[in-house]
Design an enzyme around this catalytic site. Sequence first.
Site, short mmCIF file in Angstrom:
data_model
loop_
_atom_site.label_atom_id
_atom_site.label_comp_id
_atom_site.label_asym_id
_atom_site.label_seq_id
_atom_site.Cartn_x
_atom_site.Cartn_y
_atom_site.Cartn_z
N ASP A 78 10.04 1.01 -1.19
CA ASP A 78 11.04 0.35 -2.01
C ASP A 78 11.30 1.11 -3.31
O ASP A 78 12.42 1.11 -3.83
CB ASP A 78 10.61 -1.07 -2.32
CG ASP A 78 10.97 -2.03 -1.20
OD1 ASP A 78 11.12 -1.56 -0.06
OD2 ASP A 78 11.11 -3.23 -1.46
N CYS A 119 3.00 -1.60 2.69
CA CYS A 119 4.03 -1.85 1.69
C CYS A 119 4.99 -2.97 2.07
O CYS A 119 4.87 -3.57 3.12
CB CYS A 119 4.74 -0.54 1.35
SG CYS A 119 3.64 0.55 0.40
N ASP A 120 5.98 -3.17 1.21
CA ASP A 120 6.68 -4.44 1.05
C ASP A 120 7.11 -5.17 2.32
O ASP A 120 6.73 -6.31 2.55
CB ASP A 120 7.92 -4.23 0.18
CG ASP A 120 7.55 -3.81 -1.23
OD1 ASP A 120 6.54 -3.12 -1.38
OD2 ASP A 120 8.26 -4.16 -2.17
N LYS A 121 7.95 -4.59 3.15
CA LYS A 121 8.50 -5.31 4.32
C LYS A 121 7.61 -5.12 5.54
O LYS A 121 7.75 -5.83 6.54
CB LYS A 121 9.92 -4.84 4.65
CG LYS A 121 10.85 -4.82 3.45
CD LYS A 121 10.80 -6.12 2.67
CE LYS A 121 11.40 -5.98 1.29
NZ LYS A 121 10.79 -4.98 0.42
N CYS A 191 1.68 0.11 -4.93
CA CYS A 191 1.73 0.18 -6.39
C CYS A 191 0.83 -0.86 -7.03
O CYS A 191 0.68 -1.97 -6.53
CB CYS A 191 3.17 0.05 -6.87
SG CYS A 191 4.22 1.41 -6.30
N GLU A 442 16.88 -5.13 -4.05
CA GLU A 442 16.05 -5.49 -5.20
C GLU A 442 16.69 -4.96 -6.48
O GLU A 442 17.32 -3.90 -6.47
CB GLU A 442 14.64 -4.90 -5.06
CG GLU A 442 13.81 -5.62 -4.02
CD GLU A 442 12.39 -5.09 -3.95
OE1 GLU A 442 11.56 -5.79 -3.37
OE2 GLU A 442 12.12 -3.98 -4.45
N SER A 468 12.25 -6.87 -7.25
CA SER A 468 10.95 -6.28 -6.97
C SER A 468 9.88 -7.13 -7.63
O SER A 468 10.12 -7.76 -8.67
CB SER A 468 10.91 -4.86 -7.54
OG SER A 468 9.58 -4.39 -7.61
#
Length: 553
Positions: A78, A119-121, A191, A442, A468
């Site tokens: 992202d 990570c995110d998704k 992160c 985001e 985010s």
Amino acid sequence: MKSDNVTKGMQQAPHRSLFNALGLTKEEIEKPLVGIVCSYNEIVPGHMNLDKIANAVKLGVAMAGGTPIMFPAIAVCDGIAMGHTGMKYSLVTRDLIADSTECMAMAHQFDALVMIPNCDKNVPGLLMAAARLNVPTIFVSGGPMLAGRVKGCKTSLSSMFEAVGSYAAGTMTLEDVEEFENKACPTCGSCSGMYTANSMNCLTEALGMGLSGNGTIPAVYSERIKLAKHAGMQIMELIKKDIRPRDIMTEKAFRNALTVDMALGCSTNSMLHLPAIAHEAGVDINLDVANEISAVTPNLCHLAPAGHTYMEDLNEAGGVYAVMNELNKKGLLNTDCVTCTGKTVGENIEGHVNKDPEVIRPIENPYSEVGGIAVLRGNLAPDSCVVKRSAVVPEMLKHEGPARVFDCEEDAIAAIKGGKIVAGDVVVIRYEGPKGGPGMREMLNPTSAIAGMGLGASVALITDGRFSGASRGASIGHVSPEAAVGGPIALVEEGDIISIDIDNHSINVKVSDEVLAERKAKWQPKESNVTGYLARYASLVTSADKGAVLRTL
């Protein structure tokens, strides 16, 4: 065993010949086949170590008597996708990941799965797949990166984005920005703050789908490799006991996840992903339950961007289980839920004490008596919108100001950095929702620019897009219905007064119903020229308050 469909009997002799072509022995073919769903790639910093995690998982599976077979899942960074058209392709991968994992698992008849996301998704996409497939499954992520250090202080990616805004405001030199650039992200891993990736990995523990430490052990620690081996061994226990994702991801488990979410101060993206995962598990989550749970759940953690502690600090303080143990002091958890350990939540968290009350506040001394996320409603968002309350300064919990309206993120960023946004304004960014974006981008660039320009305590931002987990301030996203379908956010005009009251869960544009009706009668849908997967996605995606899941035709 499911794998009997491809390994047992005369009709499966051709299938076995193909397993032979893979170099599998007769002994391996006769053992349970465990799919290792690995999201390793060389573009996402949180995924560059997943090859090592996968090898450790495979060792664990083999040690416990299974046959591990790896196949890939995609993942988008992202941070790299942020602020340009690439961000349209982030959320949409969640469904690609779920769909492709379903295809691979069903086509090859795996008996069980070990999911290796980070990570995110990637995390919610694989959780959706796990719920949909309902074969024994366990999660082990790649882990968070260590915090950076600039001028003796810990820092992270959110500070890096805000440094760009500070440079635009003339309060930071080019040399200062370059120092952040070189030091903000010092290791591989997701992160280092409580952003979306770490939020979802922590909630995987809270749901019962990951072992203790899955959300917090840093990526570069050897303990992460040990965790992966234990996950590989534990999947064989789940096969023996026939414990499946839908046995674990029950309504009570989702309530536990929402409770931990509120205590940790997770990313608002959890309000998009938890309903989508629950949908796949056959559980209905109405976002109003988030406020119900928040009302009785203290916020115990202020990790970056809400505060100055990081995932490594949460890990040292006792991790997610220590947070859960604090919550359990007031009976806020369903402790009888079964988990991937084969034990209940209550059994899992017993003895996991809070080792640092500065990182995890004791439940008697929380940051606030209510949770870290709030769901708002009003004539601007009849179907809801969300805000990370724990990252909002007290003076912005209630705000009223004129709307500054933009039909895309880029125009808003140009206005912010051009000094056209002033204290008191309410920035409205629309046509960035699931269908209108498409892909619900985001908004870390505009929120970071607002913070970097010194406006974080005086300017609100409202969008039908999303934020985010690194965003902070009065950043209100997921406005539903979205502008693309004629939601009220599409009817807001420059200068309209917008009233926000986070504590009372309300958001309204101070325009009469009659005027809004007149505007709606004149409204025309915005033309879209998207093609390919984005066009297909836009035609099928539902609204943010429903988790932006895809309609089944």
